[in-house]
Design an enzyme around this catalytic site. Structure first.
Site, short mmCIF file in Angstrom:
data_model
loop_
_atom_site.label_atom_id
_atom_site.label_comp_id
_atom_site.label_asym_id
_atom_site.label_seq_id
_atom_site.Cartn_x
_atom_site.Cartn_y
_atom_site.Cartn_z
N TYR A 118 0.82 -1.20 0.00
CA TYR A 118 0.00 0.00 0.00
C TYR A 118 0.86 1.26 0.00
O TYR A 118 1.92 1.32 0.59
CB TYR A 118 -0.93 0.03 1.22
CG TYR A 118 -2.04 -0.99 1.20
CD1 TYR A 118 -2.23 -1.85 0.12
CD2 TYR A 118 -2.91 -1.10 2.27
CE1 TYR A 118 -3.24 -2.78 0.11
CE2 TYR A 118 -3.94 -2.04 2.28
CZ TYR A 118 -4.09 -2.88 1.20
OH TYR A 118 -5.10 -3.79 1.21
N ASN A 167 -2.00 -13.50 2.01
CA ASN A 167 -2.25 -12.92 0.69
C ASN A 167 -1.66 -13.80 -0.41
O ASN A 167 -0.46 -13.90 -0.55
CB ASN A 167 -1.65 -11.52 0.63
CG ASN A 167 -2.13 -10.76 -0.61
OD1 ASN A 167 -2.99 -11.22 -1.33
ND2 ASN A 167 -1.55 -9.60 -0.85
N ARG A 198 -7.30 -13.27 -2.05
CA ARG A 198 -7.07 -13.69 -3.44
C ARG A 198 -6.84 -15.19 -3.55
O ARG A 198 -6.06 -15.65 -4.40
CB ARG A 198 -5.90 -12.92 -4.05
CG ARG A 198 -6.09 -11.42 -4.03
CD ARG A 198 -5.06 -10.71 -4.85
NE ARG A 198 -5.15 -9.27 -4.70
CZ ARG A 198 -4.57 -8.39 -5.50
NH1 ARG A 198 -3.84 -8.80 -6.51
NH2 ARG A 198 -4.70 -7.10 -5.30
N ALA A 256 -13.88 0.00 -8.48
CA ALA A 256 -13.06 -0.47 -9.61
C ALA A 256 -11.94 0.51 -9.94
O ALA A 256 -11.81 1.00 -11.06
CB ALA A 256 -13.94 -0.71 -10.84
N ASN A 342 -18.15 8.43 0.47
CA ASN A 342 -18.27 6.98 0.38
C ASN A 342 -18.87 6.37 1.65
O ASN A 342 -19.63 5.40 1.58
CB ASN A 342 -16.91 6.37 0.09
CG ASN A 342 -16.39 6.72 -1.30
OD1 ASN A 342 -17.14 7.19 -2.14
ND2 ASN A 342 -15.11 6.50 -1.53
#
Length: 376
Positions: A118, A167, A198, A256, A342
């Site tokens: 990040y 991860n 994932r 997205a 948001n």
């Protein structure tokens, strides 16, 4: 390796004398102020006495009276997380990052996610008080994993984290070793639960089977990309895991990578993420034929947002939370105005009726085929 945690008041501890890292030494006043705010709002967010139960029985959803934030169990575990969490912040400025985290705290958010990738690897500086990174490590090397987590906990001034995420799987490491390593972390008191990120549904099921076979601890959730244009995994593969073994979803990228905000309708703005060199792939995606088709669909979806009295991003985030298996949606943000907007998606959730969901499906035209309907 990636670590995520849900803030709890008992998980925080005051810094010891001289315990601040060199990274933090430049702003001790900011450090103490931020930690004080964090502790206060964590107490508010986790106060079960301030909750009023809502209507969906399966999710046991509840609402904090003070902030209006909604909370759900993480999968079918006992951990309560806010429906909206704070993920990657796209800012290298400490002042902006602190503003974003303060807004999140005061809005009732108790799920904060960090990983070594990040902010271009700068998150240990940007979130130096509360979020911290540790280096990639092999899941099978328990001592390496343990030392990394201990160092991370010390930097975060925490006794433990609530959830550690693995991860992506390591193709060179047997599943049994991965599960044993994560179980060891929990047994050592460094984390309450572990989850995956994932992973495929088959890999998660393998981890669960291994855990049951060897009396180890299985994962409780999966981090997965989920938005208007990415639906297959969350809507057709993970629901079965939620109902059979209780694995919930912490979804990411609800907008997205900014595509769903509508800002790319007339091209690539100079100040946008897609205009930056590292995001050339995003620019190409937006300018492609599929990208143009997506923008046309978003224009139609804007009419639904207007009808509901919300913005397109708020509609997109509330749409993700209509799925009963989604425990929380991680929000990425670059400025306080964007994050505040948001977070307003919480108010749109009650408006996401089956009729509205059908209208969205009709416009998108990409609803995956599944055995059952998981809409509310």
């Amino acid at each position: 390796m990636q670590v995520s945690f849900a803030c709890t008041d008992h998980g925080l501890k005051a810094p010891r004398n001289g315990e601040h890292s060199k990274q933090n030494s430049t702003s001790p006043n900011t450090a103490s102020q931020a930690r004080a705010r964090f502790r206060t709002v964590a107490l508010i967010a986790r106060s079960l006495g301030s909750f009023t139960h809502r209507y969906h029985h399966n999710l046991k959803e509840s609402t904090a009276k003070l902030t209006g934030m909604k909370y759900r169990n993480l999968g079918k575990s006992g951990l309560r997380v806010s429906c909206l969490g704070l993920g990657e912040t796209f800012s290298s400025l400490c002042q902006v990052a602190e503003q974003l985290m303060t807004i999140a705290y005061e809005s009732g958010v108790n799920l904060f996610d960090t990983a070594e990738v990040y902010s271009g690897g700068n998150a240990s500086y940007v979130f130096s008080l509360i979020l911290q990174f540790f280096q990639p490590m092999s899941y099978s090397n328990i001592s390496f994993l343990t030392s990394g987590l201990k160092g991370s906990l010390q930097r975060m001034q925490l006794e433990y984290v609530d959830v550690v995420f693995a991860n992506r799987t390591d193709s060179n490491t047997p599943m049994e070793e991965i599960v044993r390593a994560m179980t060891h972390v929990i047994n050592q008191g460094m984390s309450m639960y572990w989850g995956t990120s994932r992973w495929s549904a088959m890999e998660i099921m393998e981890a669960y089977s291994v855990a049951r076979q060897f009396n180890l601890i299985p994962p409780v959730c999966e981090q997965a990309e989920y938005h208007f244009f990415q639906r297959e995994k969350v809507e057709t593969q993970l629901p079965e895991l939620y109902h059979k073994i209780g694995v919930g979803v912490v979804s990411w990228s609800p907008l997205a990578c900014g595509i769903i905000t509508g800002k790319y309708e007339n091209g690539i703005p100079e100040t946008s993420r897609a205009s930056m060199k590292p995001y050339q792939w995003l620019r190409e995606k937006i300018m492609s034929e599929d990208g143009r088709k997506q923008q046309a669909k978003l224009k139609e979806l804007t009419h639904i947002a207007e009808k509901l009295g919300c913005t397109l991003p708020q509609l997109a985030i509330a749409w993700c939370l209509r799925n009963e298996g989604v425990s929380s949606v991680l929000l990425g943000s670059s400025n306080p105005t964007q994050l505040t907007e948001n977070l307003g998606a919480i108010q749109v959730i009650p408006k996401m009726t089956a009729g509205i969901a059908s209208e969205v499906d009709h416009i998108l035209g990409n609803r995956p085929h599944s055995k059952r309907d998981y809409h509310h």
